[in-house]
Design a protein around this motif. Sequence first.
Motif, mmCIF file in Angstrom:
data_model
loop_
_atom_site.group_PDB
_atom_site.id
_atom_site.type_symbol
_atom_site.label_atom_id
_atom_site.label_comp_id
_atom_site.label_asym_id
_atom_site.label_seq_id
_atom_site.Cartn_x
_atom_site.Cartn_y
_atom_site.Cartn_z
ATOM 1 N N THR A 1 1.443 -3.690 -2.865
ATOM 2 C CA THR A 1 1.889 -2.293 -2.722
ATOM 3 C C THR A 1 0.700 -1.337 -2.819
ATOM 4 O O THR A 1 0.682 -0.301 -2.164
ATOM 5 N N LEU A 2 -0.298 -1.723 -3.621
ATOM 6 C CA LEU A 2 -1.481 -0.867 -3.722
ATOM 7 C C LEU A 2 -2.276 -0.886 -2.422
ATOM 8 O O LEU A 2 -2.857 0.120 -2.022
ATOM 9 N N VAL A 3 -2.289 -2.030 -1.765
ATOM 10 C CA VAL A 3 -2.957 -2.099 -0.471
ATOM 11 C C VAL A 3 -2.206 -1.221 0.537
ATOM 12 O O VAL A 3 -2.825 -0.493 1.316
ATOM 13 N N ASP A 4 -0.882 -1.275 0.514
ATOM 14 C CA ASP A 4 -0.114 -0.405 1.407
ATOM 15 C C ASP A 4 -0.502 1.051 1.206
ATOM 16 O O ASP A 4 -0.655 1.811 2.166
ATOM 17 N N GLU A 5 -0.647 1.423 -0.044
ATOM 18 C CA GLU A 5 -0.998 2.814 -0.339
ATOM 19 C C GLU A 5 -2.408 3.127 0.160
ATOM 20 O O GLU A 5 -2.662 4.202 0.714
ATOM 21 N N SER A 6 -3.286 2.169 0.002
ATOM 22 C CA SER A 6 -4.648 2.367 0.453
ATOM 23 C C SER A 6 -4.703 2.528 1.976
ATOM 24 O O SER A 6 -5.483 3.321 2.507
ATOM 25 N N ILE B 1 -6.036 0.293 -11.755
ATOM 26 C CA ILE B 1 -7.267 -0.258 -12.306
ATOM 27 C C ILE B 1 -7.145 -1.718 -12.683
ATOM 28 O O ILE B 1 -8.052 -2.521 -12.506
ATOM 29 N N PHE B 2 -5.986 -2.070 -13.218
ATOM 30 C CA PHE B 2 -5.832 -3.427 -13.733
ATOM 31 C C PHE B 2 -5.746 -4.437 -12.608
ATOM 32 O O PHE B 2 -5.819 -5.623 -12.817
ATOM 33 N N ILE B 3 -5.565 -3.955 -11.405
ATOM 34 C CA ILE B 3 -5.291 -4.864 -10.307
ATOM 35 C C ILE B 3 -6.407 -4.889 -9.281
ATOM 36 O O ILE B 3 -6.875 -5.947 -8.884
ATOM 37 N N LEU B 4 -6.824 -3.730 -8.823
ATOM 38 C CA LEU B 4 -7.837 -3.706 -7.771
ATOM 39 C C LEU B 4 -9.233 -3.768 -8.369
ATOM 40 O O LEU B 4 -9.481 -3.245 -9.451
#
Lengths: 247, 247
Positions: A128-133, B84-87
């Motif tokens: 999901t963080l990649v999607d946001e990125s 932070i904890f993930i990427l």
Amino acid sequence: MVNPLARKLESFADLLPADLDRLDNLCADVHHYKAGEDLIKEGDRPEEVFLLLKGWACRYKILPEGSRQIVAYLVPGDLCDIQIFILKEMDHAIGVLSDAQVASIPKQKMLRLFGESPELFRALWWSTLVDESILREWLVNMGRREAYHRIAHLFAELWVRLNMVGATDNNAFDLPLTQADLGDTVGLTSVHVNRTLKRLRAERLIDLSRGRLRLPDVGRLMEITDFQPNYLHLERRAADVQKAMRL
Amino acid sequence: MVNPLARKLESFADLLPADLDRLDNLCADVHHYKAGEDLIKEGDRPEEVFLLLKGWACRYKILPEGSRQIVAYLVPGDLCDIQIFILKEMDHAIGVLSDAQVASIPKQKMLRLFGESPELFRALWWSTLVDESILREWLVNMGRREAYHRIAHLFAELWVRLNMVGATDNNAFDLPLTQADLGDTVGLTSVHVNRTLKRLRAERLIDLSRGRLRLPDVGRLMEITDFQPNYLHLERRAADVQKAMRL
DNA sequence: CGATAGTTTGATATCCTTCAAAACCTGTGG
DNA sequence: CCACAGGTTTTGAAGGATATCAAACTATCG
């Protein structure tokens, strides 16, 4: 066929066999959709998570005067709406751009998964963080690049993402989008998309016909549009992308 | 002064006193920054979470030819980088647009908080989903609205967000941004921003000077730009926004 | 009060849109 | 196998939105 979600998550984490089984287990309930159908509409209150297994879908919004803006592509391995557990209503729709196979995952099943495997929870959070990125990079694309580089950049991204889930072949991949779809993605008219594709073709950067895009020289394409793959956070695949860029 | 993060989260959930205390506890280590400084740069590996308490900051990327695209504003109550904890690495920078007060939260502290209060975890997750939703709306803004509506829409959004954390006063709020900053946000030149502001002023939709923006008629502004606040997911504040729109 | 950053304005160039028509596919039914 | 229909792509001509360049003007602050 390998589960494309598993394949994607392996770009981030080294998953245990038990976790891979859990991911396969998510695909129990597969539905077929026809191009143009919606998985879910703006304002809906979803009760399940969708996992795209085959075909293309997109997140989009329609403005009151009728125009559409596509704000994300979903390709095989992409999940939508983990947020279901948190947000009340969809603020956008998700539609299918080609015929597609989609797994429906009841939210309880998803929640159980999170409880069972913290490692998978982390990996899904990563996605999901990649999607946001990607959203941020699209914003850069629209705000600061002209049509030519904008479309080139999009193609480079799609190549990397599809390559990651094994959906490319010889630098070519299925791109079942009309020029109007592309225009609604990058904020241009289909007419201008057409002229821009013509230029990319003339410069031997792309070869697009009958729903298939070939990138004869991925490295040069990435160079021209200044494609920096860091925003895709492919921790375990960085080397592959580097290699492609040098090709 | 009420903790602006607490105030924001209350738009989503009804927090217990114990959780409010936990949020206050996050603000133990406050730093002061001057306009133009970076909290963190692209490529950095952050070790702490930032919480903006006062002033404005932004997420941005710089392209190789030197141009900048702002991809998010951070206003009081906004957190950055729970991820932070993930990427591994930041794919963008965060800079301060005005003098600002920022709390630094060690990641252990943040993790402990998640463990202690599932309700807060949910609320913080909600806030990241809203951030993502804002990105989608910005994409719509850039892709499908011309300069006039684009800027009007941005101002409407900022009014709602600042109102939510109690940073508006009589329909006015501090907007410590140059026209170049605005241009880098909405994908326009500062020159064109200037001409567009002139028009908004002439039509009595805004009153902007000396770093302060007044919106004499928020309802009309929202109507003109077709501002739909649903994307901010203010579950418990919908009524307030409705009221403002009818004003 | 001068230095510096930010705003405002004008003239001109460029990119992209709009409108409209022609050409091209692709699938379907006869 | 051909003809036709509907969607998609391609092209042209003209107009509009925004960029670029350059200069003047205005705040602000030490």
